[in-house]
Write a protein that holds these residues in place. Structure first.
Motif, short mmCIF file in Angstrom:
data_model
loop_
_atom_site.label_atom_id
_atom_site.label_comp_id
_atom_site.label_asym_id
_atom_site.label_seq_id
_atom_site.Cartn_x
_atom_site.Cartn_y
_atom_site.Cartn_z
N LEU A 73 0.83 -1.20 0.00
CA LEU A 73 0.00 0.00 0.00
C LEU A 73 0.87 1.25 0.00
O LEU A 73 1.79 1.38 0.82
N PRO A 74 0.59 2.18 -0.91
CA PRO A 74 1.41 3.40 -1.00
C PRO A 74 1.47 4.15 0.34
O PRO A 74 0.47 4.33 1.01
N GLY A 75 2.68 4.56 0.69
CA GLY A 75 2.86 5.36 1.90
C GLY A 75 2.90 4.57 3.19
O GLY A 75 3.07 5.18 4.27
N LEU A 76 2.74 3.26 3.13
CA LEU A 76 2.76 2.45 4.35
C LEU A 76 3.89 1.43 4.31
O LEU A 76 4.33 1.02 3.23
N PRO A 77 4.37 1.00 5.47
CA PRO A 77 5.33 -0.11 5.49
C PRO A 77 4.68 -1.37 4.94
O PRO A 77 3.47 -1.42 4.70
N THR A 78 5.47 -2.42 4.77
CA THR A 78 4.91 -3.69 4.32
C THR A 78 3.92 -4.21 5.35
O THR A 78 3.98 -3.85 6.54
N LEU A 79 3.01 -5.05 4.90
CA LEU A 79 2.04 -5.63 5.83
C LEU A 79 2.73 -6.46 6.90
O LEU A 79 2.31 -6.49 8.06
N ARG A 80 3.79 -7.13 6.51
CA ARG A 80 4.56 -7.90 7.50
C ARG A 80 5.12 -6.97 8.57
O ARG A 80 5.08 -7.30 9.77
N THR A 81 5.64 -5.82 8.18
CA THR A 81 6.20 -4.87 9.15
C THR A 81 5.11 -4.33 10.06
O THR A 81 5.33 -4.14 11.27
N LEU A 82 3.94 -4.08 9.52
CA LEU A 82 2.84 -3.56 10.33
C LEU A 82 2.30 -4.60 11.30
O LEU A 82 2.03 -4.30 12.48
N TRP A 83 2.13 -5.82 10.81
CA TRP A 83 1.44 -6.83 11.61
C TRP A 83 2.30 -7.56 12.62
O TRP A 83 1.86 -7.88 13.72
N ARG A 84 3.53 -7.86 12.27
CA ARG A 84 4.31 -8.76 13.12
C ARG A 84 4.43 -8.27 14.57
O ARG A 84 4.27 -9.08 15.50
N PRO A 85 4.68 -6.99 14.84
CA PRO A 85 4.85 -6.58 16.24
C PRO A 85 3.61 -6.75 17.11
O PRO A 85 3.73 -6.91 18.33
N VAL A 86 2.42 -6.71 16.51
CA VAL A 86 1.20 -6.82 17.31
C VAL A 86 0.51 -8.17 17.13
O VAL A 86 -0.03 -8.74 18.09
N LEU A 87 0.54 -8.70 15.92
CA LEU A 87 -0.13 -9.96 15.65
C LEU A 87 0.66 -11.13 16.23
O LEU A 87 0.08 -12.09 16.75
N GLY A 88 1.99 -11.05 16.15
CA GLY A 88 2.81 -12.12 16.71
C GLY A 88 2.53 -12.38 18.18
O GLY A 88 2.22 -13.51 18.57
N LEU A 128 -0.98 -13.95 18.75
CA LEU A 128 -1.05 -15.38 18.44
C LEU A 128 -0.29 -16.20 19.47
O LEU A 128 -0.73 -17.28 19.87
N ALA A 129 0.84 -15.69 19.92
CA ALA A 129 1.65 -16.42 20.91
C ALA A 129 0.94 -16.53 22.25
O ALA A 129 1.21 -17.44 23.03
N ALA A 130 0.01 -15.59 22.51
CA ALA A 130 -0.69 -15.57 23.79
C ALA A 130 -1.96 -16.42 23.77
O ALA A 130 -2.76 -16.34 24.71
N ALA A 131 -2.15 -17.23 22.73
CA ALA A 131 -3.38 -18.02 22.62
C ALA A 131 -3.59 -18.94 23.80
O ALA A 131 -4.73 -19.20 24.21
N GLY A 132 -2.50 -19.45 24.39
CA GLY A 132 -2.62 -20.28 25.58
C GLY A 132 -3.20 -21.65 25.31
O GLY A 132 -3.70 -22.30 26.23
N GLU A 133 -3.15 -22.12 24.08
CA GLU A 133 -3.68 -23.43 23.71
C GLU A 133 -2.90 -23.94 22.52
O GLU A 133 -2.08 -23.23 21.94
N LEU A 134 -3.14 -25.19 22.17
CA LEU A 134 -2.48 -25.76 21.00
C LEU A 134 -2.90 -24.98 19.76
O LEU A 134 -4.09 -24.82 19.50
N VAL A 135 -1.92 -24.51 18.99
CA VAL A 135 -2.20 -23.78 17.75
C VAL A 135 -1.87 -24.68 16.57
O VAL A 135 -0.77 -25.22 16.47
N VAL A 136 -2.84 -24.85 15.69
CA VAL A 136 -2.65 -25.60 14.45
C VAL A 136 -2.66 -24.59 13.32
O VAL A 136 -3.68 -23.94 13.07
N ASP A 137 -1.55 -24.44 12.66
CA ASP A 137 -1.37 -23.38 11.66
C ASP A 137 -1.54 -23.95 10.25
O ASP A 137 -0.64 -24.61 9.73
#
Length: 248
Positions: free
Chosen positions: A135-150, A153-162
């Motif tokens: 998206l013009p004017g924005l960092p990559t989606l990976r750069t935007l999402w990883r700090p908050v989405l990671g 997801l890690a805090a799910a507290g249960e078995l994660v099937v990806d």
């Protein structure tokens, strides 16, 4: 157990829910990034040539731009019913019993380029944004999402099937998550990657995990569950499972 699904490019255009309310979505720690991306897509839709380039669309797909322009005003539907296509056809949420659907709503979530972690019941509109979009004017989606989405997801507290595809796994990897790789085995024992049909097989796995009354809490118990369902599943000793299918 939390089962992570990839989104699909194709989406159900219908809905009868109220317009998008980001505050009503689960995982509120993702709201700021969601708001940034919604605002960017709405503004981008006003410039079709630039929007087509950013989103990888042709002029014949301008209906997708119309959906983005109406993100804040169009009707919503639960995330699990918004996405369509091969994986979601195999998942078949509309054919589930009430009890099965209740379990599916608890266990399934979609990792979306626009909404991050979208829980099954989160009300969302139709939209167009892929993990690889720039998206013009924005960092990559990976750069935007990883700090908050990671962390979310890690805090799910249960078995994660990806069950996500690679591009969506890259938005925020989940350490320790169980992954399922699908392989086709020829009569001579050689194996190949399954491409398009991979989605349907993962959809069937997702349906099994969403509807079972069992509560597997480890990769070993998950493998046993899949084997009891008649699937040929191999375990390498880590967190990766391989679903082996006979070659067509």
């Amino acid at each position: 157990m939390l089962v992570l699904l990839p989104p699909s490019e194709t989406k159900c255009p219908d809905g009868d829910g109220a317009p998008l309310d980001l505050a009503a979505l689960a995982t509120p720690e993702l709201t700021a990034v969601r708001a940034t991306l919604v605002d960017a897509l709405v503004r981008l839709a006003a410039d079709p040539p630039v929007a087509r380039t950013a989103l990888g669309l042709s002029p014949g797909q301008d209906t997708e731009l119309g959906r983005n322009a109406a993100l804040c005003t169009s009707p919503t539907t639960p995330a699990l019913e918004r996405y369509t296509g091969v994986l979601y056809d195999a998942l078949g949420v509309r054919s589930m019993t009430r009890a099965q659907r209740a379990r599916a709503d608890r266990r399934l979530a979609v990792v979306s380029a626009l909404f991050g972690l979208a829980r099954a019941t989160d009300p969302i509109p139709a939209y167009r944004l892929s993990a690889g979009s720039a998206l013009p004017g924005l960092p990559t989606l990976r750069t935007l999402w990883r700090p908050v989405l990671g962390p979310a997801l890690a805090a799910a507290g249960e078995l994660v099937v990806d069950l996500r595809s690679g591009g969506y796994q890259a938005l925020a990897p989940v350490p320790g998550a169980v992954t399922v790789d699908v392989r086709s085995q020829r009569p001579d024992g050689t194996r190949t990657v399954i491409s398009h049909a991979n989605k349907s097989h993962k959809g069937r796995v997702a349906r099994l995990l969403a509807t079972t009354t069992a509560e597997p809490d480890s990769v070993v118990r998950l493998r046993a569950l899949l084997r009891r369902a008649g699937l040929h599943v191999e375990h390498d000793g880590g967190t990766a499972l391989t679903l082996v299918l006979p070659a067509a």
